[in-house]
Scaffold this active site. Structure first.
Site, PDB file in Angstrom:
ATOM      1  N   ARG A 293       0.851  -1.117   0.125  1.00 32.96           N
ATOM      2  CA  ARG A 293       0.202  -0.121  -0.078  1.00 32.96           C
ATOM      3  C   ARG A 293       1.061   1.352  -0.118  1.00 32.96           C
ATOM      4  NH1 ARG A 293      -3.499   2.509   4.112  1.00 32.96           N
ATOM      5  NH2 ARG A 293      -5.152   3.500   3.055  1.00 32.96           N
TER       6      ARG A 293
ATOM      7  N   HIS B  95       0.696   3.977  -2.993  1.00 34.18           N
ATOM      8  CA  HIS B  95       0.228   5.540  -2.657  1.00 34.18           C
ATOM      9  C   HIS B  95       1.408   6.353  -2.831  1.00 34.18           C
ATOM     10  CE1 HIS B  95      -3.532   4.967  -0.077  1.00 34.18           C
ATOM     11  NE2 HIS B  95      -3.387   3.800  -0.831  1.00 34.18           N
TER      12      HIS B  95
ATOM     13  N   ASN C 218      -3.856   8.609   3.225  1.00 32.04           N
ATOM     14  CA  ASN C 218      -2.772   8.139   3.662  1.00 32.04           C
ATOM     15  C   ASN C 218      -2.723   7.817   5.075  1.00 32.04           C
ATOM     16  OD1 ASN C 218      -1.872   7.729   0.930  1.00 32.04           O
ATOM     17  ND2 ASN C 218      -0.851  10.000   1.092  1.00 32.04           N
TER      18      ASN C 218
ATOM     19  N   HIS D  59      -4.551  -6.887  -2.728  1.00 25.67           N
ATOM     20  CA  HIS D  59      -5.483  -7.134  -1.749  1.00 25.67           C
ATOM     21  C   HIS D  59      -5.374  -8.553  -1.134  1.00 25.67           C
ATOM     22  CE1 HIS D  59      -8.110  -3.139  -2.688  1.00 25.67           C
ATOM     23  NE2 HIS D  59      -6.803  -3.255  -2.186  1.00 25.67           N
TER      24      HIS D  59
END
Length: 394
Positions: free
Chosen positions: A68, A72, A100, A197
């Site tokens: 992640r 990001h 975030n 995921h």
């Protein structure tokens, strides 16, 4: 004719000279390659791997956390570690943008940076540390091993507003496709990277509406498996009750939370997608075929994932004109603990202060000598120079 030829040669020479000058001043395109640190810091990748292995042994969910972080960071202004930069009084950085606020493992990246600086000062960028750490965490979780190109520079700027481009957990496929396309990423990249995921978790706040009040109807999303919806109602608090506001976490892959495999796609097919975008992948004909393919053919998923994360890792590589190597000094206080939580939960003896070791993100740690309270415990903050990726250096 001769004058024309001389003029042409002169223009060509000037063009070559201009290219050389631009290259000298860092305006030419930056280049990354596999094994970039082979000569300048031969042990770099081993140091990263060892630190990730130690952290993974303590918490197997770091794979999802690091994936992640990488997504990001890269998706916003390229893979430049700008997500790690702290906000300043005059600027709110990406780190503090709403999408975030639950990004984690900053401490791990700082830990690795400190170790690398002790061996190869001013050589390895924070951006490369993230990319390498992600690869190592994926492998530890059972995912594919792949080569990582290195040689990135760290970004100099970080703005909270730039993070608005990140797809929302409630995005439609069309919205997600538009966001990915804006970064030069394809439909296959979208589905393959969503496969991340397969490990990690999400907080209830990211999907609570699907469970309690989907589209304002007061019930759960009809496309969610009823048993899963009932389970989630027992885990997450209903904001309509006005009681507990706990923001519990739930595995994104209800089959194998800590393993990097193709289970996520099977779960999506069975109505077990946690986020709305998870379910949308199955409902949209443009992505459902890829969900089916990856679910039935894990090797195809691994191959697509490696290609997609490599492509994402090449986004907007910084040059010397807009990038740098983070080497600034920060003041930090820890006692060798591997996490902020562990530090807070432990009584620190003043007698141990001389042996302070810097493992924690400086954003949590006092910047000068003073009495500091951590929960019920008080320690004397000790000034010690460390190299931190999570400093404000704009």
């Amino acid at each position: 004719m001769t004058g024309s030829l001389k003029g042409g040669c002169l223009r060509s020479c000037l063009e070559v000279l201009l290219v050389l000058l631009l290259s000298h001043h860092g305006c030419a395109a930056a280049a990354t390659r596999v094994g970039y640190y082979q000569s300048s810091c031969p042990s770099a990748e081993d140091i990263v791997k060892q630190a990730v292995e130690a952290r993974f042994a303590m918490n197997r969910t770091i794979t999802g956390g690091l994936l992640r972080m990488f997504f990001h960071d890269c998706f916003v202004t390229g893979c430049d570690a700008s997500l790690l930069i702290d906000s300043t009084p005059g600027n709110e950085a990406e780190k503090d943008a709403p999408p975030n606020l639950t990004v984690r493992e900053f401490e791990l990246i700082d830990n690795i940076k400190t170790r690398l600086e002790a061996v190869c000062p001013g050589v390895v960028s924070c951006a490369d540390i993230i990319a390498l750490a992600v690869r190592d965490a994926v492998v530890l979780a059972g995912g594919p091993k792949y080569a990582v190109k290195t040689g990135r520079l760290d970004g100099k700027l970080s703005r909270s507003a730039d993070a608005n481009i990140l797809p929302s957990p409630a995005s439609t496929v069309q919205q997600a496709m538009a966001a990915f396309a804006s970064q030069g990423l394809s439909l296959t990249d979208l589905v393959a990277l969503m496969g991340s995921h397969t490990t990690g978790f999400a907080h209830c706040s990211f999907f609570r509406d699907r469970v309690f009040n989907f589209e304002g109807n007061g019930t759960s999303d009809p496309k969610m498996d009823t048993d899963l919806a009932e389970h989630l109602r027992s885990v997450c608090s209903d904001p309509a009750d006005g009681g507990s506001t706990k923001d519990a976490s739930v595995a994104l892959d209800q089959g194998t939370r800590d393993a990097f495999d193709a289970s996520y796609f099977a779960q999506v097919r069975n109505g077990h997608g946690i986020l709305q975008i998870d379910n949308a992948l199955l409902a949209d004909a443009r992505t459902s075929a890829l969900v089916d393919r990856f679910s039935s053919n894990p090797s195809a998923f691994f191959q697509a994932f490696v290609q997609s994360i490599t492509t994402m890792g090449d986004l907007h590589i910084k040059t010397e004109a807009d990038g740098e190597l983070v080497t600034q000094t920060a003041d930090s206080t820890t006692e060798g603990f591997s996490s902020y939580t562990q530090f807070r939960a432990s009584r620190v003896s003043a007698a141990l202060l001389p042996t302070i070791y810097t493992n924690l993100s400086s954003r949590h740690i006092p910047r000068k000598e003073k009495l500091v309270s951590y929960g019920k415990h008080e320690v004397i903050a000790h000034k010690q120079a460390v190299i931190s990726c999570t400093q404000s250096y704009m």
